[in-house]
Motif scaffolding. Structure first.
Motif, PDB file in Angstrom:
ATOM      1  N   MET A  21       0.814  -1.207   0.000  1.00  0.00           N
ATOM      2  CA  MET A  21       0.000   0.000   0.000  1.00  0.00           C
ATOM      3  C   MET A  21       0.851   1.261   0.000  1.00  0.00           C
ATOM      4  N   PRO A  60       1.727  -5.781  17.591  1.00  0.00           N
ATOM      5  CA  PRO A  60       1.119  -6.165  16.306  1.00  0.00           C
ATOM      6  C   PRO A  60       0.764  -4.962  15.443  1.00  0.00           C
ATOM      7  N   PHE A  61       0.476  -3.834  16.079  1.00  0.00           N
ATOM      8  CA  PHE A  61       0.021  -2.665  15.315  1.00  0.00           C
ATOM      9  C   PHE A  61       1.158  -1.699  15.012  1.00  0.00           C
ATOM     10  N   GLN A  98       3.188  -1.611   9.152  1.00  0.00           N
ATOM     11  CA  GLN A  98       2.143  -1.504   8.131  1.00  0.00           C
ATOM     12  C   GLN A  98       1.235  -2.735   8.109  1.00  0.00           C
ATOM     13  N   ARG A 149      -0.094  -6.074   9.907  1.00  0.00           N
ATOM     14  CA  ARG A 149      -0.121  -6.546  11.287  1.00  0.00           C
ATOM     15  C   ARG A 149       0.906  -7.645  11.515  1.00  0.00           C
ATOM     16  N   GLU A 151      -4.520   1.694  11.722  1.00  0.00           N
ATOM     17  CA  GLU A 151      -5.737   2.320  11.215  1.00  0.00           C
ATOM     18  C   GLU A 151      -6.487   3.030  12.339  1.00  0.00           C
ATOM     19  N   LYS A 167      -5.764  -2.820  13.223  1.00  0.00           N
ATOM     20  CA  LYS A 167      -5.220  -3.011  11.874  1.00  0.00           C
ATOM     21  C   LYS A 167      -6.324  -3.620  11.011  1.00  0.00           C
ATOM     22  N   GLU A 185      -7.142  -5.677   7.359  1.00  0.00           N
ATOM     23  CA  GLU A 185      -6.605  -6.419   6.222  1.00  0.00           C
ATOM     24  C   GLU A 185      -7.754  -6.985   5.398  1.00  0.00           C
ATOM     25  N   PHE A 186      -7.461  -7.366   4.175  1.00  0.00           N
ATOM     26  CA  PHE A 186      -8.434  -8.121   3.398  1.00  0.00           C
ATOM     27  C   PHE A 186      -8.340  -9.584   3.807  1.00  0.00           C
ATOM     28  N   PHE A 225      -9.261   2.565   4.836  1.00  0.00           N
ATOM     29  CA  PHE A 225      -8.798   3.035   3.521  1.00  0.00           C
ATOM     30  C   PHE A 225      -9.920   2.817   2.492  1.00  0.00           C
ATOM     31  N   ILE A 257      -7.020  -0.178  -4.095  1.00  0.00           N
ATOM     32  CA  ILE A 257      -7.003   0.838  -3.048  1.00  0.00           C
ATOM     33  C   ILE A 257      -7.136   2.206  -3.713  1.00  0.00           C
TER      34      ILE A 257
END
Lengths: 266, 244, 266, 244, 244, 266
Positions: free
Chosen positions: B1, B81-82, B85, B87, C46, C63, C65-66, C166, C177
């Motif tokens: 990303m 974990p956070f 970018q 996890r 996030e 966080k 994720e997909f 996002f 994205i």
């Protein structure tokens, strides 16, 4: 951590000799033990080698599989270096998953190969982002008599030089194995040289009893061009900047010597 | 990303975040930030945010792991974990295990381990946000947590990375410079003893570049060392103020 | 399990004070310690928040994720709550995988969020049965001075409120994205209130030394409407039904108070 | 491989298996069913089939885990791989770890732990078939296994869940009611002490619904309690018959 | 990446590698090959390459695992990741755990365990290359490593597999014969005591075939036993030469 | 490893009785304890059985899932046998992943079923190389009073005989479950018979106290045709070839007897 009087006396002797420029096994401070390399000893592996560095004995095997690339390097094959300190090699090694020493060993060897671009990983890509060759380099320590890093780096490189990749072709998205093998292309010959600091002296290729009394160690990996591609300081002591620069100089010279000895340079 | 930038150093010789090659990122240090730990410290270096706590000296279990002539130093470098970018799984990775070892070995030369035989001291480092150079910032902050815990030390350890980026030797790599650059060299240093206690490198440097890089890293460490001392002073002053 | 005389005396003092309606730190039986909430402290996450409940300190990060939905809820995104009792927070915490306390903590927080429908998981579905957003809520305890559940539930909710998703669009099965972010829609504000039973009295928000002498604890999570959405009794003691009903009443009042204080209600 | 029903309560107010809202499933209890354990019991509650075994009091290894003033109670709730629709991995799940903890804490108030300082007692629970409400049935059966082992107890612990299904408060949820229903509330109770030793809930209940649910659960526990006493009596009678 | 052959025995009655049914593969044995171990040995049997090392007798940790009347023998059979066609994960597989057990139980009858009560001896076996029959070759080589370590033994243990291939009973199965054949029967034997210390089988054998197979295996073991003795002698001679 | 005088005396008594052809529990050397088999006791499993062998009690459950075949057997379904020595069955069993005893137990049972072709695995193939049925046989030991192997093998086979496979059809690559069940076809009835060597005598079906003093044990699995399909020697002692041949003979006879008793032969 043996602490009997005999061991202490021997350690004092090793230390005192070094301050006089001598070593208990008769070597000079900047001499390697005898190095012997045998390649191709495991027929079932795509590549293999056994290295004897004095009594230190390390084997490395290379296996190749099809797999997926990492998302951030879609055009490159995958190199995985793993090290096992199997318990037959030393009374101090325990069965179980790799400990911090095994992990450090594998990662230092990995960085030397990777950062010197010894292997052109892009040539191991089959379909970008989807299919690549995965190289597993497994380091297997069989007898531990000190300086596992240098012996392992030599074994890993010798095994890679020995590696043959099965031929294949891609037809309509399917991979087909074809007869024959092609040698893995090797672009560089990184050599790791480890020095121990004992009694404020730098000694090359420490053996086990020297490792037990050293203040610290430093491993310097240089490439064919004499550039530095990886460094790792280890142990609970320190180096002065001057000692580091001196170590770099020695490591570069030793690497040239080893490369020549093993026929890895013109 | 995120996509890789084409150039890391612009025509004026400045880096992506506007720094000059020999410039550190902004650093904020605080000592004594956690109530339960025997010693603790917090550092922000660029976007890095790292906490260190020290528990010890204390008894060691099981006892046969204790050493008759010195304290055992244990160290755990761990990433939340956070903190990155993607996890990160909380289980320790191979990278975290290696870094725990080299950080421990970077701190050991600073400590009078022989003062507390048969004991252990734990250094716990939690990276709350990572942006390149976390091992160095961890050493810097852990060294302060040890001092805060009253562990007797020869000197503080300051650490900083240098690297080669677009052919230039630069100080204190941030994440993108580390990933795209040509070399990364983290170094830890005790100024009073002229002692390098951590040195790693990966990439490609000529011997000349290497000497330049080490000198620049030591300069960086000295600057950080001064900030460490200021932070310690601030801590003692504030403690004194509270006590009065 | 400290057992020195000093500790015993202090514990007796705590217990006796409570029977007189007082607490060692000066609070009334139904007072919370000071609550401080900071949001957005981890830019790479996030969503994030740090909560101080007296000296108890908890961080939470979100966080996204997909991923794939669970087979039995193909139209819903996935919510995963994990808690780490990292060893820097307390001399009693050990490194290693989550123990029963960490697992209980995470599951109690999870149930409060899930059962109050604080997040509309259906809005996180991209393609039913195939592709959804996965929300990881990681709770990180940084200093343990008692009542980790309430502090963690507050931190998790504050981090979710802080979360930006996002932007993306789906084109021909591929997710792209797009620039920009959208706040995560929050439908409800569940608040967990924990009471300890000490000397047959109910005290709100027990701190560490109270937890060490309590008979049992009960955590009641209520939603914006004052309904109960999760309960967890803990500890090796018991409550009478009357005490449970009393606890429910107190928890509902305290939740309203906290929600108002933090600006989570009109 | 199963589909959710549209309604859980029909026009006559009956549930899918024909029960009235305040009706328990059929329960069968047997005490003393395993030869090796110090105490054991077996329960069938609807389709639930659960075994409990108790070993103890016994010495604790390693010894530093022992408590100077009381027995340590340990508890493992475990599901057989074949006990549920989809095969369950035999490694303990997070759910099983949490349930082991709350079941232990539901049993502890019943035991005179101080009678056997420095010892440990293990409670092993194996769910052979699961159909909703296994944690409650586990407490019910484990309590009997403890009694069978001769562990001194203040009272038996009986447990039962209540829930809200199609807007109605119902007793002793079976699997489908638990999964599709609006609330689930497991509760454990010692009638002689009027003591709630386990209380959990998830779902959505108004305070009035909650009070009603707790009252109904306590009624259920009292019925189960009587069955527990009958089962214990049957055990002692049969043992006596064997001995005579 | 390999395909199964249609026939394992040709019209002349010879096997794929040209052996007769009752013929062993070429065997090379060396004793005393590792510097650190108390005893060690190396075997090549066909393409099998196996190292064994013995450490002990030594103190046992934790002490409560020690036995008051005998030595504890521990054994780890482990395959190198590169020893087989598809890379093997270094974590012990279920197969390796079972083989470690049966190999240990094949060696135990040979050892005077009662000579060293309260101690432990470790046997570490590393399969560097595998080509069928590794458990038998492991017993053969481990038995020599034990002797090399000076562990007092009743006899050496020799081991060899037999099998049924294309309907014929054959000695010393190689990998392809093991995988495609109709039966595999590994056997370990101490000739001086007429003692079978390992016996496993899978496949399909009539009782008559079974008797024939066992007899052939014992014949094979006797041949291997002689090679073991030769290898031991060679070791002692060479040690003596070094010492002189 | 109990070592009190009483235990020693009892062990001597067991051993001396056996040398006279008798056993402490009254059996003859070649008698099994009473065998009881119940099938279909776990309705949620596709197949299940409980076996009592004296006081030894073992349950087995069969679950069926869709899955992928192994690469080297693309036309066959997958059979997986797992055994758990759960701690309620014996004071010597510990919670945790299967130890060497549990793994050996599962693998010996597995080999008996597999090598006798009791199940036609090819009939479990749905789409070669891609989709097959996976059979999980889970053995659950509930009370350990010796000879777990024979009891487990009986339980596993009884559960398989009891197994019903859900009907399904494949439409355009998708599998659809259809109403109804079909029994799993059983081609053979392998029976494992274990003999212990005590005082140089062979005794059938050792119970716990016999196992504690036996020199070694041997398990012989034979099929309907009287052929041998699996053998496993265990324990730290040995057998002479003569004893092995004798054991084979006994095992074949006992298997016929058991098969007849359980209605598994004509």
């Amino acid at each position: 951590m043996t602490s009997t009087t005999v061991v202490r006396l021997k350690q004092q002797q090793i230390s005192q000799l070094i301050s006089k420029g001598k070593r208990l096994d008769g070597r000079g401070l900047r001499d390697y033990r005898e190095i012997r390399v045998e390649q191709g000893i495991i027929e079932k592996a795509e590549g293999s080698a056994r290295v004897l560095l004095g009594k230190t004995e390390v084997m490395a095997g290379v296996k190749i599989e099809f797999g997926q690339p990492f998302p951030d390097t879609p055009n490159e094959g995958v190199l995985t270096v793993n090290a096992e300190l199997v318990p037959l090699a030393s009374p101090t090694f325990e069965p179980g998953p790799p400990d911090e020493n095994a992990i450090e060993l594998a990662r230092v060897v990995d960085r030397g190969i990777r950062e010197s671009n010894a292997i052109d990983l892009e040539k191991l890509c089959i379909e970008p982002g989807k299919k690549v060759l995965v190289l597993f380099v497994d380091i297997y320590v069989l007898n531990h008599d000190g300086n596992l890093i240098d012996a392992s780096a030599l074994a890993a490189l010798a095994a890679l030089i020995n590696t043959k990749v099965f031929n294949y072709e891609v037809e309509g998205g399917e991979i087909k194995i074809k007869p024959g093998y092609t040698p893995l292309p090797i672009n560089n010959h990184p050599v790791a040289v480890t020095l121990a600091k004992i009694n404020d002296q730098l000694v090359v290729d420490p053996w086990l009893e020297e490792e037990q009394i050293m203040d610290a160690r430093i491993t310097i990996t240089t490439d064919n061009q004499g550039n530095i591609c990886a460094i790792q300081k280890g142990g609970g002591g320190y180096f002065t900047p001057k000692q580091v620069f001196e170590a770099i100089q020695i490591a570069r010279e030793k690497a040239v010597e080893i490369r020549r000895k093993l026929g890895w340079s013109k | 990303m995120s996509s890789k930038p084409e150039r890391l150093i612009d025509e004026k010789g400045l880096r992506l975040d506007g720094r000059k090659p020999d410039e550190l990122r902004p650093i904020k240090i605080e000592v004594g930030v956690l109530a339960n730990a025997d010693g603790s410290a917090y550092i922000e270096q660029g976007k890095n945010k790292i906490l260190a706590a020290v528990y010890g000296p204390k008894e060691l279990h099981p006892k046969h792991l204790a050493l008759p002539d010195r304290m055992v130093l244990r160290c755990r470098y761990h990433m939340a974990p956070f903190s990155v970018q993607e996890r990160k799984s909380p289980a320790p990775s191979r990278r975290e295990i290696e870094l725990s070892k080299v950080i421990r070995e970077a701190l050991e030369p600073a400590i009078f381990l022989e003062y507390y035989p048969r004991t252990a001291t734990d250094v716990f480092i939690e990276v709350l946000q990572a942006d390149g150079g976390t091992r160095c910032a961890s050493i810097t902050v852990a060294s302060l947590a040890l001092a805060d815990a009253g562990i007797p030390m020869r000197d503080l350890v300051a650490a900083c990375s240098v690297g080669k980026v677009d052919g230039t030797i630069v100080l204190d790599l941030m994440d993108v410079e580390d990933k795209v650059g040509e070399a990364d060299l983290p170094l830890a240093y005790m100024p009073n003893l002229d002692a390098i206690t951590l040195l790693q490198m990966d990439g490609n440097l000529t011997p000349e570049e290497f000497e330049k890089a080490v000198s620049l890293a030591i300069e960086g460490c000295k600057k950080i060392y001064n900030m460490q001392r200021e932070a310690l002073k601030a801590r003692y002053v504030s403690v004194k103020e509270v006590e009065e």
